[in-house]
Design a protein around this motif. Sequence first.
Motif, PDB file in Angstrom:
ATOM      1  N   ASN A 112       0.878  -1.146   0.174  1.00  7.97           N
ATOM      2  CA  ASN A 112       0.016  -0.050   0.065  1.00  7.97           C
ATOM      3  C   ASN A 112       0.914   1.225   0.183  1.00  7.97           C
ATOM      4  O   ASN A 112       1.736   1.315   0.747  1.00  7.97           O
ATOM      5  CB  ASN A 112      -1.033   0.077   1.159  1.00  7.97           C
ATOM      6  CG  ASN A 112      -1.673   1.008   1.192  1.00  7.97           C
ATOM      7  OD1 ASN A 112      -2.209   1.389   0.130  1.00  7.97           O
ATOM      8  ND2 ASN A 112      -2.046   1.749   2.425  1.00  7.97           N
ATOM      9  N   THR A 114       1.213   5.364   0.507  1.00  6.00           N
ATOM     10  CA  THR A 114       0.532   6.499   0.890  1.00  6.00           C
ATOM     11  C   THR A 114       1.395   7.842   0.844  1.00  6.00           C
ATOM     12  O   THR A 114       2.440   7.510   0.609  1.00  6.00           O
ATOM     13  CB  THR A 114       0.155   6.342   2.513  1.00  6.00           C
ATOM     14  OG1 THR A 114       1.314   5.924   3.033  1.00  6.00           O
ATOM     15  CG2 THR A 114      -0.784   5.022   2.682  1.00  6.00           C
ATOM     16  N   ASP A 123      -4.198   7.409   0.630  1.00  6.07           N
ATOM     17  CA  ASP A 123      -3.650   6.334  -0.143  1.00  6.07           C
ATOM     18  C   ASP A 123      -3.632   6.879  -1.363  1.00  6.07           C
ATOM     19  O   ASP A 123      -4.618   7.411  -1.929  1.00  6.07           O
ATOM     20  CB  ASP A 123      -4.738   5.301   0.093  1.00  6.07           C
ATOM     21  CG  ASP A 123      -4.867   4.490   1.540  1.00  6.07           C
ATOM     22  OD1 ASP A 123      -3.797   4.507   2.147  1.00  6.07           O
ATOM     23  OD2 ASP A 123      -6.005   3.997   1.769  1.00  6.07           O
TER      24      ASP A 123
END
Length: 188
Positions: A112, A114, A123
């Motif tokens: 992920n 960010t 995000d």
Amino acid sequence: MKKKIVAMMLAGVMACGLWACGGSEKPKETDKKESQNKEENVEVPKEDKKDISFTDDTLTIEDAVIKITGTEVAPPNTELGEEKSTLIFTYDYTNTSDEPQQPGVVWIACFNATQETDSTIEDLDVAMAPQDPKYTEMNEMSYTDVKPGATVQSVISYDINDTTKPVTLTANQGMLGEELGTKTINLQ
């Protein structure tokens, strides 16, 4: 844009298959009389568990090893309708499972990205595949089934909200798995 949406939906559906990785299954209950009358065979699990970690730009999970080999910031390709710059990751993907796996699906399930703004942590969205010809073969590998034991080079990119602020890449052990570590990418 339609290609991007379809690719994202396909990747999301395929990533759902990785949710089960590492899960446990309850043994089936047997009738007490049946279990008393039969000899029980117990299978001892193999002790070849991999070191599950994210260190030195390498993610090692039960089903794959992903080694980040490079990052690049690309300006928006206005001919394709891009409005934001993109952060491109190149990586070596090794399938350590017993089944064919797609590198892009495993990446999306495990990473992920960010980026902090002045007041939020955003995000980042997976961007359209980089169109530079040097990424053509890597783009094709991203959503191609890779045989067990094989290693390929692949690529993925994210839309950047602000080219002056760093991006944090967080590695997890699958979609709902434990966090294994982070990497900060300074864009300037």
